[in-house]
Design a protein around this motif. Structure first.
Motif, mmCIF file in Angstrom:
data_model
loop_
_atom_site.group_PDB
_atom_site.id
_atom_site.type_symbol
_atom_site.label_atom_id
_atom_site.label_comp_id
_atom_site.label_asym_id
_atom_site.label_seq_id
_atom_site.Cartn_x
_atom_site.Cartn_y
_atom_site.Cartn_z
ATOM 1 N N CYS A 11 0.867 -1.178 0.000
ATOM 2 C CA CYS A 11 0.000 0.000 0.000
ATOM 3 C C CYS A 11 0.910 1.237 0.000
ATOM 4 O O CYS A 11 2.125 1.137 0.205
ATOM 5 C CB CYS A 11 -0.901 -0.009 1.233
ATOM 6 S SG CYS A 11 0.029 0.051 2.771
ATOM 7 N N GLY A 13 1.315 3.691 2.173
ATOM 8 C CA GLY A 13 2.030 4.023 3.415
ATOM 9 C C GLY A 13 3.218 3.102 3.662
ATOM 10 O O GLY A 13 4.289 3.550 4.098
ATOM 11 N N CYS A 94 2.549 6.636 8.293
ATOM 12 C CA CYS A 94 1.696 6.842 7.113
ATOM 13 C C CYS A 94 0.831 8.089 7.330
ATOM 14 O O CYS A 94 0.258 8.268 8.406
ATOM 15 C CB CYS A 94 0.806 5.616 6.918
ATOM 16 S SG CYS A 94 -0.416 5.867 5.624
ATOM 17 N N THR A 162 -7.245 2.483 10.845
ATOM 18 C CA THR A 162 -7.366 2.676 9.393
ATOM 19 C C THR A 162 -7.866 1.427 8.662
ATOM 20 O O THR A 162 -8.362 1.540 7.544
ATOM 21 C CB THR A 162 -6.001 3.080 8.787
ATOM 22 O OG1 THR A 162 -5.036 2.089 9.151
ATOM 23 C CG2 THR A 162 -5.550 4.432 9.290
ATOM 24 N N CYS A 190 -8.743 3.694 5.797
ATOM 25 C CA CYS A 190 -7.947 3.790 4.567
ATOM 26 C C CYS A 190 -8.493 2.768 3.572
ATOM 27 O O CYS A 190 -8.811 1.642 3.943
ATOM 28 C CB CYS A 190 -6.493 3.493 4.912
ATOM 29 S SG CYS A 190 -5.509 3.014 3.513
HETATM 30 S S1 SF4 Z 1 -3.193 3.566 6.499
HETATM 31 FE FE1 SF4 Z 1 -3.528 2.537 4.540
HETATM 32 S S2 SF4 Z 1 -1.869 3.273 3.205
HETATM 33 FE FE2 SF4 Z 1 -1.323 3.771 5.334
HETATM 34 S S3 SF4 Z 1 -0.054 2.033 6.005
HETATM 35 FE FE3 SF4 Z 1 -2.151 1.605 6.665
HETATM 36 S S4 SF4 Z 1 -3.041 0.382 4.979
HETATM 37 FE FE4 SF4 Z 1 -1.183 1.350 4.192
#
Ligand code: SF4
Length: 285
Positions: A11, A13, A94, A162, A190
């Motif tokens: 992903c 992040g 992230c 998230t 997220c």
């Molecule tokens: S918030 Fe989403 S983009 Fe950020 S590390 Fe977690 S899963 Fe990955």
């Protein structure tokens, strides 16, 4: 034929944090993280070979060392302790997690009781909790039942981990509405997790697939969730961590012509490409 899931692998992040660690290791003989930077043993081994050191907690990191805060984030007090000891801190939390941390800090300073929806043992939740102001109050709920047990308050701010599901956040928000005179709900979910889950469903529903090779660390919870979804769809799954594991399961490929490939959010691109090459050989042999 090989069909890739539309969303697979790192992903945003995690990629951002891992790229930063790789970059830091190119300029420093050793770089530290607190806890594993990712639930993928092959990627951790690659980074350790470049000089990554993994500490269990911040007290193990020597003064003057360089530490990168991983995508899950850390409590404010941990970062303050490191800086006070002269550790060079690069915060690669992230941005989506950072938004949840900042919201918890701001709303607790404004006097809201902060309720976090998520897993209290998860480092991301510990990091967000660690941003609630010292004068503020907070608690973590895992589900509807725990939300029903919350004591009534005048003002509540609901923030989610998230990786939570939208439906659960909506249900918990509904329960909390009856427990306070003012409720503020922050949707800090997220889409990376749900995108990968939807992608494996679409992979098997939109294609004639004989089986799916799922690539990811066996301790990766998000990869495990993809396996559960695929099995619920009735598809045959081969979960592998690396090329050797795919090669040692040659009998699984027997009689299968159309193979899907999926990967968790903690699986690096280079590993996906290596396994994909082996799967291609297996299906053509
Ligand atoms: S918030 Fe989403 S983009 Fe950020 S590390 Fe977690 S899963 Fe990955």
């Amino acid at each position: 034929m090989i069909v890739m899931a539309e969303h697979a692998g790192f992903c945003f992040g995690v990629k951002r944090a891992i790229d930063a660690i790789s970059e830091a290791l190119a300029h420093n003989p050793e770089v530290w993280t607190i806890g594993l930077p990712i639930h993928n043993p092959q990627e951790v081994a690659r980074l350790e070979a470049m000089g990554l050191r993994v500490a269990h907690d911040d007290s193990e990191i020597p003064s003057g060392a360089k530490v990168l805060i991983r995508a899950h984030g850390e409590p404010l007090e941990v970062i303050a302790r490191l800086k006070a000891r002269g550790v060079d801190v690069a915060d690669m939390t992230c941005p989506f997690v950072k938004k949840a941390q900042d919201t918890a800090e701001k709303l607790s300073l404004e006097g809201y009781h902060v309720v976090l929806l998520g897993d209290k043992n998860h480092p991301e939740i510990k990091g967000i909790l660690g941003h609630v102001s010292v004068s503020g109050s907070s608690e973590v709920v895992a589900d509807d039942e725990e939300a029903r047990n919350i004591q009534p308050r005048s003002r509540i701010a609901l923030i989610s981990q998230t990786t939570q599901r939208q439906e659960r956040l909506e249900r918990v928000a509904g329960i909390l509405t009856g427990k306070c005179s003012e409720l503020r709900v922050f949707n800090t979910i997220c889409r990376a997790t749900s995108e990968r889950q939807d992608a494996v469903r679409e992979l098997v529903r939109n294609n004639k697939i004989d089986g799916v090779v799922l690539i990811g660390g066996k301790s990766s919870a998000n990869t495990g969730k993809l396996r559960d979804i695929l099995e619920a769809e009735g598809v045959n799954v081969l979960w592998v961590e690396d090329v050797a594991e795919a090669e040692s399961n040659s009998q699984w490929f027997s009689g299968k012509r159309n193979i899907g490939i999926a990967a968790g959010a903690s699986t690096p691109e280079w590993l996906i490409e290596n396994v994909k090459a082996v799967v291609s050989e297996m299906t053509n042999s």
